[in-house]
Design a protein around this motif. Sequence first.
Motif, PDB file in Angstrom:
ATOM      1  N   PRO A 257     -12.858 -10.514   1.977  1.00 29.98           N
ATOM      2  CA  PRO A 257     -11.829 -10.702   2.790  1.00 29.98           C
ATOM      3  C   PRO A 257     -11.880 -11.758   3.850  1.00 29.98           C
ATOM      4  O   PRO A 257     -10.872 -12.157   4.574  1.00 29.98           O
ATOM      5  CB  PRO A 257     -11.917  -9.041   3.562  1.00 29.98           C
ATOM      6  CG  PRO A 257     -13.292  -8.634   3.392  1.00 29.98           C
ATOM      7  CD  PRO A 257     -13.866  -9.241   2.154  1.00 29.98           C
TER       8      PRO A 257
ATOM      9  N   GLN B 116      -9.558 -11.146  -2.528  1.00 28.92           N
ATOM     10  CA  GLN B 116      -9.341 -10.793  -1.046  1.00 28.92           C
ATOM     11  C   GLN B 116      -9.891  -9.449  -0.698  1.00 28.92           C
ATOM     12  O   GLN B 116     -10.279  -9.189   0.244  1.00 28.92           O
ATOM     13  CB  GLN B 116      -7.844 -10.885  -0.967  1.00 28.92           C
ATOM     14  CG  GLN B 116      -7.196 -12.325  -0.617  1.00 28.92           C
ATOM     15  CD  GLN B 116      -5.750 -12.371  -0.724  1.00 28.92           C
ATOM     16  OE1 GLN B 116      -5.272 -11.384  -1.250  1.00 28.92           O
ATOM     17  NE2 GLN B 116      -4.974 -13.366  -0.322  1.00 28.92           N
ATOM     18  N   ARG B 117      -9.725  -8.699  -1.839  1.00 29.89           N
ATOM     19  CA  ARG B 117     -10.393  -7.243  -1.573  1.00 29.89           C
ATOM     20  C   ARG B 117     -12.022  -7.400  -1.473  1.00 29.89           C
ATOM     21  O   ARG B 117     -12.714  -6.685  -0.774  1.00 29.89           O
ATOM     22  CB  ARG B 117      -9.986  -6.533  -2.788  1.00 29.89           C
ATOM     23  CG  ARG B 117     -10.669  -5.124  -2.867  1.00 29.89           C
ATOM     24  CD  ARG B 117     -10.185  -3.862  -1.579  1.00 29.89           C
ATOM     25  NE  ARG B 117     -10.767  -2.838  -1.613  1.00 29.89           N
ATOM     26  CZ  ARG B 117     -10.138  -1.757  -2.447  1.00 29.89           C
ATOM     27  NH1 ARG B 117      -9.203  -2.033  -3.340  1.00 29.89           N
ATOM     28  NH2 ARG B 117     -10.817  -0.550  -2.077  1.00 29.89           N
ATOM     29  N   LYS B 118     -12.556  -8.385  -2.355  1.00 35.91           N
ATOM     30  CA  LYS B 118     -13.979  -8.371  -2.480  1.00 35.91           C
ATOM     31  C   LYS B 118     -14.660  -9.224  -1.433  1.00 35.91           C
ATOM     32  O   LYS B 118     -15.846  -8.956  -0.871  1.00 35.91           O
ATOM     33  CB  LYS B 118     -14.382  -8.897  -3.746  1.00 35.91           C
ATOM     34  CG  LYS B 118     -14.257  -8.073  -5.044  1.00 35.91           C
ATOM     35  CD  LYS B 118     -14.735  -8.609  -6.374  1.00 35.91           C
ATOM     36  CE  LYS B 118     -16.257  -8.704  -6.383  1.00 35.91           C
ATOM     37  NZ  LYS B 118     -16.607  -9.336  -7.839  1.00 35.91           N
TER      38      LYS B 118
ATOM     39  N   GLU C  50       0.651  -1.201  -0.015  1.00 42.63           N
ATOM     40  CA  GLU C  50      -0.057   0.081   0.182  1.00 42.63           C
ATOM     41  C   GLU C  50       0.839   1.223   0.161  1.00 42.63           C
ATOM     42  O   GLU C  50       0.502   2.296  -0.339  1.00 42.63           O
ATOM     43  CB  GLU C  50      -0.898   0.103   1.213  1.00 42.63           C
ATOM     44  CG  GLU C  50      -2.030  -1.057   1.402  1.00 42.63           C
ATOM     45  CD  GLU C  50      -1.326  -2.417   1.715  1.00 42.63           C
ATOM     46  OE1 GLU C  50       0.030  -2.607   2.168  1.00 42.63           O
ATOM     47  OE2 GLU C  50      -1.941  -3.511   1.740  1.00 42.63           O
TER      48      GLU C  50
ATOM     49  N   PRO D 264      -5.642 -10.823  -5.277  1.00 39.43           N
ATOM     50  CA  PRO D 264      -5.861  -9.500  -4.863  1.00 39.43           C
ATOM     51  C   PRO D 264      -7.162  -8.785  -4.780  1.00 39.43           C
ATOM     52  O   PRO D 264      -7.767  -8.522  -4.033  1.00 39.43           O
ATOM     53  CB  PRO D 264      -4.860  -8.538  -5.641  1.00 39.43           C
ATOM     54  CG  PRO D 264      -3.926  -9.460  -5.677  1.00 39.43           C
ATOM     55  CD  PRO D 264      -4.493 -10.745  -6.358  1.00 39.43           C
ATOM     56  N   THR D 265      -7.933  -9.497  -6.022  1.00 40.44           N
ATOM     57  CA  THR D 265      -9.162  -8.866  -6.361  1.00 40.44           C
ATOM     58  C   THR D 265     -10.222  -9.815  -5.166  1.00 40.44           C
ATOM     59  O   THR D 265     -11.234  -9.176  -4.806  1.00 40.44           O
ATOM     60  CB  THR D 265      -9.706  -9.243  -7.910  1.00 40.44           C
ATOM     61  OG1 THR D 265      -8.852  -8.638  -8.691  1.00 40.44           O
ATOM     62  CG2 THR D 265     -11.029  -8.779  -8.168  1.00 40.44           C
TER      63      THR D 265
ATOM     64  N   ASP E  28      -5.668   0.631  -6.273  1.00 37.77           N
ATOM     65  CA  ASP E  28      -6.380   0.459  -4.895  1.00 37.77           C
ATOM     66  C   ASP E  28      -7.853   0.529  -5.190  1.00 37.77           C
ATOM     67  O   ASP E  28      -8.698   0.710  -4.329  1.00 37.77           O
ATOM     68  CB  ASP E  28      -5.919   1.646  -3.924  1.00 37.77           C
ATOM     69  CG  ASP E  28      -6.337   1.057  -2.182  1.00 37.77           C
ATOM     70  OD1 ASP E  28      -6.533  -0.265  -1.876  1.00 37.77           O
ATOM     71  OD2 ASP E  28      -6.758   1.818  -1.535  1.00 37.77           O
TER      72      ASP E  28
ATOM     73  N   VAL F 269      -7.829  -5.242  -9.627  1.00 39.85           N
ATOM     74  CA  VAL F 269      -7.389  -4.371  -8.445  1.00 39.85           C
ATOM     75  C   VAL F 269      -6.255  -3.324  -9.111  1.00 39.85           C
ATOM     76  O   VAL F 269      -5.158  -3.991  -9.321  1.00 39.85           O
ATOM     77  CB  VAL F 269      -6.962  -4.669  -7.008  1.00 39.85           C
ATOM     78  CG1 VAL F 269      -6.534  -3.617  -6.228  1.00 39.85           C
ATOM     79  CG2 VAL F 269      -8.146  -5.713  -6.266  1.00 39.85           C
TER      80      VAL F 269
END
Length: 381
Positions: free
Chosen positions: A273, A269-271, A110, A266-267, A367, A364
């Motif tokens: 979690p 885990q972002r949507k 990040e 990553p997508t 961010d 993603v």
Amino acid sequence: MGGMFGTAYLALLVSLLVHVTLRGLWIAAIGLRYVSGDIDYDALRYQAIYRDWLRRSVGSFDDYIERLERYCSVMFSVAFLIIFCFLSITTYFLFAIALQGGYGWLVGRETMTTGVFTGAGFVSVLCLVLGVLYLIDFFTLGWFKRNRYTARAYYPVYRLMGWVTLAALYRPLYHNLVDDRFGRRLARLLPVFVLTILLVVSARIVTHGFFPYYQQDGAAWIDHRNYDDEGADIRSQRHRTTLSSRYVKDNYVEAFVAYRPRLHDPTIQRKYPDLEFARYTGLRFGEPMQLTQLYNLSDDYSYDSLLVAVSSMFRLYVDDSLRTDVPARFHYNSTREQPGLLYMIPAHTMDPGEHFLHIEAQHVVDDTLQWYTQPRVYFYK
């Protein structure tokens, strides 16, 4: 890296071919020397101007044999020195990638900035400077090590880059080559030789001036790599949505979308979690010495939830119509040797002729979640 290894292979091949040719000439010269002895210039009955010039330029036949032996030995050494050069370049790039990855792991993705002199940019500049300094010293046969003003400051760079490039494998060969006048001349030609090989590998004869090269959105292009039954290299299909065939079979179209962890995890885990992994990633130990757990075998783990999470990253369109009625299923494509999602698209009601599909994938980026449209893939009923 594939091009790099191809170049290294060609360089080795050319060097060994030159060595084999010279070695064959050397063997022929030794055989001729045994049969006919040394060169008798007087027996040739040339005029004095030619006889004297030949004695100065050619010399004795024994000198000629000695020169051939020298050329053969040095060329054989140079062939493997070139291979080690390409090996060093490969390990250098691996070191740079690992250094950037380590920096990202320490500071967190990040906050990983990309300015030229900050964050990952600073790491890239550092690796570039170290590599250029080491390359200059290598091709100048040790200029930084000979100069009294740079020798001490360059010493840490020399030791570090020697470890990074696995120089211990070829330093004895390199220094034994450049301590001789003939070897130094040949070593100075290394950049020219490597550049020539790169130019040869890069050379292309371009024809078909009005045939497109870049397929863009695929609207005007039927690419054989989009079909599993057309013998395409599976490496070229890794990122593609592919069909089992260009033609509808048994009133169904099989569309396969690859699951690529580095891009898609990553997508997910972002949507989602709280979603648990189905497999425990990283280095694991399975049979016969199963020291670690490989799979999530919990009784309350829901594969349905997993399928919803993975399939939510993709939208399937057929002839520009969103198809929400076609379910996705986990599938391992044995032709591509890749896991992903399989869509079995019914074609019963489709009109005969040309049709196409495309996938929208969610990634993603900076961010945020964004949708990207993949190129069209045509099929025929």
